[in-house]
Design an enzyme around this catalytic site. Structure first.
Site, PDB file in Angstrom:
ATOM      1  N   HIS A 264      -2.698   1.044   6.957  1.00  0.00           N
ATOM      2  CA  HIS A 264      -2.980   0.999   5.519  1.00  0.00           C
ATOM      3  C   HIS A 264      -3.082   2.421   4.982  1.00  0.00           C
ATOM      4  CE1 HIS A 264      -4.248  -0.867   1.804  1.00  0.00           C
ATOM      5  NE2 HIS A 264      -5.407  -0.223   1.788  1.00  0.00           N
TER       6      HIS A 264
ATOM      7  N   CYS B 122       0.813  -1.220   0.000  1.00  0.00           N
ATOM      8  CA  CYS B 122       0.000   0.000   0.000  1.00  0.00           C
ATOM      9  C   CYS B 122       0.845   1.269   0.000  1.00  0.00           C
ATOM     10  CB  CYS B 122      -0.983  -0.015   1.163  1.00  0.00           C
ATOM     11  SG  CYS B 122      -0.243  -0.017   2.817  1.00  0.00           S
TER      12      CYS B 122
ATOM     13  N   HIS C  90      -5.673   1.536  -4.221  1.00  0.00           N
ATOM     14  CA  HIS C  90      -4.784   1.043  -3.165  1.00  0.00           C
ATOM     15  C   HIS C  90      -4.326  -0.362  -3.505  1.00  0.00           C
ATOM     16  CE1 HIS C  90      -8.132  -1.210  -0.752  1.00  0.00           C
ATOM     17  NE2 HIS C  90      -8.583  -0.927  -1.951  1.00  0.00           N
TER      18      HIS C  90
END
Length: 275
Positions: A226, A180, A238
């Site tokens: 994240h 990510c 993402h």
């Protein structure tokens, strides 16, 4: 002057600790100049990347010749923007190649192609010359980009989209696999902006928290462990390890949208921006 080195592997694995078996931390791109901080045992070095991230790499992935580093720093450098680019021995697709480089790699530009959209002549670390499709190369930014805000926002979003469908890889930062923070970091780094490597808003780096109501494309969504990039119209891109996705995908913040993810839409901790 600090001791520096050049990354000579197409994808250089960076590790959390200077030992094997490896514990992945990040990845370096060919032609990247890194600062040597410490020499460790078993051929490992502690390094600082151009985006100020400290990590470990094995000497087999480095050129430690300072003269070559200085020459490279002054050269006319170009960035590989294609997912993969063979550096051919001669100017033709049917010929052998020296090395296959991935998006983000840097080569020295020697001469333009003799024909439109042909083969540009380039030089690799150490002096070997070869040929790359001109269309695979783009500008290398060694300073902050001169683009205006709207242009830069569009550019980082388009760069992130180049990784659509790439598998998730912890510590990854290439078309072979990406995580990510690797995704948003690569998209910005390709455009000359150096973000913090991990999924945090860290003091001293360009990203600062903003009001969610002011969020625009290219801004970052932070969750617990994240990070994603907002691309407009309630959508974000993402890299996720979630079963059924396992890679770079689009999702929506809007309930009722086919790509809505309830867990993430309700889990936004902060919105960050460089603008």
């Amino acid at each position: 002057m600090e001791k520096r080195a050049l990354v000579i592997s197409p994808i250089a694995p960076y590790y959390v600790k200077p030992s094997l078996p490896p514990d992945p931390d990040d990845e370096g791109w060919y032609g990247q100049i890194v600062e040597i901080l410490e020499q460790e045992q078993d051929g490992f070095y502690k390094i600082r990347t151009p985006y100020r991230y400290e990590t470990y790499v094995h000497e087999s992935h480095l050129c430690l010749d300072e003269a070559e580093v200085e020459r490279w720093e002054k050269a006319d450098l170009r960035r590989v923007w294609a997912a993969w680019a063979d550096v051919q021995v001669t100017d033709g697709a049917t010929h052998p190649y020296h090395i296959c480089l991935c998006r983000g790699a840097v080569v020295e530009y020697v001469a333009p192609p003799e024909k439109p959209q042909g083969w540009a002549k380039v030089r690799l670390i150490g002096g070997v010359e070869g040929y790359v499709r001109e269309g695979f190369l783009g500008r290398f930014y060694d300073d902050e980009p001169s683009a205006g805000e709207e242009e830069l926002r569009n550019s980082v979003v388009e760069a992130a989209k180049l990784y659509m469908g790439v598998q998730y890889r912890w510590g990854g930062k290439t078309p072979q696999g990406i995580d990510c923070s690797g995704l948003v970091g690569a998209a910005y780094l390709l455009n000359g902006v150096k973000l913090y490597r991990n999924a945090d808003i860290k003091e001293g780096f360009p990203v600062h928290e903003i009001d969610r109501a002011k969020m625009k494309k290219g801004d970052l969504l932070f969750f617990k462990g994240h990070v994603a990039m907002y691309i407009g119209d309630g959508m974000y891109i993402h890299s996720t390890s979630r079963a059924g996705s396992d890679g770079v995908v689009l999702n929506s913040l809007c309930p009722g949208h086919p790509l809505y993810r309830d867990d993430l839409a309700k889990g936004v901790l902060a919105v960050g921006s460089i603008f």
